[in-house]
Design a protein around this motif. Structure first.
Motif, PDB file in Angstrom:
ATOM      1  N   HIS A   1     -18.529  -0.705  10.981  1.00 20.32           N
ATOM      2  CA  HIS A   1     -19.943  -1.066  10.777  1.00 20.32           C
ATOM      3  C   HIS A   1     -19.990  -2.605  10.853  1.00 20.32           C
ATOM      4  O   HIS A   1     -20.335  -3.251   9.859  1.00 20.32           O
TER       5      HIS A   1
ATOM      6  N   ASP B   1     -13.041   1.236   9.160  1.00 18.44           N
ATOM      7  CA  ASP B   1     -14.322   1.347   8.446  1.00 18.44           C
ATOM      8  C   ASP B   1     -14.900  -0.047   8.132  1.00 18.44           C
ATOM      9  O   ASP B   1     -15.704  -0.169   7.199  1.00 18.44           O
TER      10      ASP B   1
ATOM     11  N   HIS C   1     -19.618  10.873   8.820  1.00 20.24           N
ATOM     12  CA  HIS C   1     -18.998  10.538   7.528  1.00 20.24           C
ATOM     13  C   HIS C   1     -18.991  11.813   6.685  1.00 20.24           C
ATOM     14  O   HIS C   1     -20.056  12.361   6.400  1.00 20.24           O
TER      15      HIS C   1
ATOM     16  N   HIS D   1     -13.325   9.901   6.944  1.00 19.17           N
ATOM     17  CA  HIS D   1     -13.108   9.695   5.499  1.00 19.17           C
ATOM     18  C   HIS D   1     -12.165  10.785   4.976  1.00 19.17           C
ATOM     19  O   HIS D   1     -10.990  10.568   4.873  1.00 19.17           O
TER      20      HIS D   1
ATOM     21  N   HIS E   1     -13.960   3.569  13.988  1.00 21.85           N
ATOM     22  CA  HIS E   1     -15.014   3.681  12.950  1.00 21.85           C
ATOM     23  C   HIS E   1     -15.223   2.318  12.302  1.00 21.85           C
ATOM     24  O   HIS E   1     -14.413   1.882  11.481  1.00 21.85           O
TER      25      HIS E   1
HETATM   26 FE    FE Z   1     -18.075   4.185   7.492  1.00 21.99          FE
END
Ligand code: FE
Ligand code: NIG
Length: 410
Positions: free
Chosen positions: A79, A321, A247, A270, A77
């Motif tokens: 970004h 993340d 998410h 999460h 996970h």
């Molecule tokens: Fe995320």
């Protein structure tokens, strides 16, 4: 080309080939071999075992006296395609504003979206490339990357094309996730359905046609996408063969876990707000609960109830993340430290969560996530250390000495 690593103090993370993940109490056991060798041919692991059985035929030999060998981390996970940074919001948070308050006044994800919309595909590629190289040297061998800072048809596609180029150029294993449903652009604040329609009718068809994504994500949480909106988007993406990875339950008991499981999500991620009902639903699913402790650390949220989840028999995965707003770091060893210190996971559980279970959370467990014959030779060798628990214990230290990706020393 044969590469032999010999005199390894300990190989960590052997998992029998038929095991796709480890759950519950089994997470606390980690198979290892002491005083071992590992043999790699081309890009695959072809043999390993005790040094007593080591044959010395190889083109290249690495001596790993005093060192440990691990399967490379899988970071399921991230970004990592983004423009600029958000340290001014970091200071706002220190001064007392919450993540949601910053988002409400147009900061947060919308701040990153504005910057990304004004950045060229080439610049985005170059900065993401640097982040990929950075995480590789911390031991990451596979990574999932999301869109979600475009928030227009053109800019979401631009992000996904960057991820496609990263896949083509990098030797890391990469999965791509479409996250058009990351936040509502300001002009859609009063008309959510119009933006959901744009995702479904305009973005998804192009993404499917150009094969730009493996998964579809939605930020299903308070102040972001509702359960109904999430359901609509996941229904539509399923028609194009995009499985969900979502998410969920970061800011509230949002129903995200339920709608993810209902839509057969590969993972729900999460999970700071996970209660008995959510655990029960996850227990009857194949969805991997994925915990991102650096987000709770960075935003000052409470941590997800990892102990409760594992005690109930669930598997958990760990990921970084890595993003500019809630976790500006892709350091997997630090994630293991947080998992141990803050989630009270044992080192064995944290290592399983960051390797085999994280591989499951991005559907690469057949080729990555453990040391097994026939798996891809994505491994790392540590500095000389006393035991595998030294990795989470010695937080912030650089202990990954040599990284091998597809059988090649990096
Ligand atoms: Fe995320
Ligand atoms: O995973 N929670 C939603 N999205 C990201 C944060 C993105 C941002 O703040 O830029 C996350 O934490």
């Amino acid at each position: 080309m044969r590469l032999l690593i010999r005199n390894i103090k300990q190989i960590v993370g052997l998992v029998a080939e038929h095991k796709d993940k480890v759950s519950g109490t089994a997470m606390a056991s980690l198979s290892c071999i002491e005083n071992a060798f590992l043999l790699i041919e081309k890009d695959k692991i072809i043999d390993f075992g005790s040094m007593n059985n080591c044959l010395e035929h190889a083109d290249k030999i690495i001596d790993a006296t005093g060192k440990l060998v691990f399967p490379a981390w899988c970071d399921s996970h991230t970004h990592i395609v983004y423009a600029g940074s958000r340290e001014s919001e970091f200071v706002d948070k220190i001064n007392g504003l919450s993540y949601e308050e910053i988002a409400k006044r147009g900061g947060g994800i919308l701040n990153s979206a504005k910057r990304l919309q004004n950045t060229s595909e080439q610049e985005l590629f170059e900065s993401a490339w640097m982040r990929l190289e950075e995480i590789k040297m911390m031991g990451t061998g596979a990574v999932e990357i999301k869109s979600g800072y475009g928030l227009t048809v053109q800019d979401e596609i631009k992000m996904l094309r960057v991820i496609k180029r990263l896949k083509e150029k990098s030797n890391l294993t990469i999965k791509s996730t479409f996250l058009g449903a990351h936040a509502f652009p300001l002009e859609y604040k009063q008309n959510h359905q119009a933006y959901v329609n744009m995702i479904i009718k305009e973005m998804l068809p192009i993404i499917a046609q150009e094969k730009l994504a493996d998964y579809c994500d939605v930020f299903c949480d308070r102040g972001f996408f509702s359960v109904e909106e999430t359901d609509q988007i996941l229904n539509a993406s399923a028609k194009y063969g995009l499985k969900p990875k979502i998410h969920a339950n970061e800011l509230d008991y949002s129903g995200g876990i339920q709608v993810g499981v209902k839509n057969k999500a590969i993972s729900v991620d999460h999970l700071e707000f996970t209660g008995d009902d959510e655990i029960e639903i996850l227990l009857h699913s194949n969805t991997m609960p994925t915990l991102l402790p650096s987000t709770a650390f960075f935003l000052g949220l409470h941590y997800p109830p990892a102990r409760k989840m594992i005690a109930a028999g669930l598997p958990v995965a760990l990921a970084t993340d890595y993003n500019p707003g809630s976790s500006p770091s892709g350091n997997m060893p630090f994630i293991l430290s947080l998992a141990c210190v803050k989630l009270k996971m044992l080192p064995e559980e944290a290592i399983n969560a960051a390797t085999i279970n994280a591989a499951y959370a991005m559907e690469v467990n057949n080729e990555l996530g453990s040391i097994a014959i026939g798996k891809k030779a994505n491994v790392f060798i540590t500095n000389p250390i006393s035991s595998y628990a030294f990795i989470p214990y010695s937080f912030g230290s650089r202990l990954v000495e040599t990284v091998i990706i597809n059988g090649i020393v990096q």
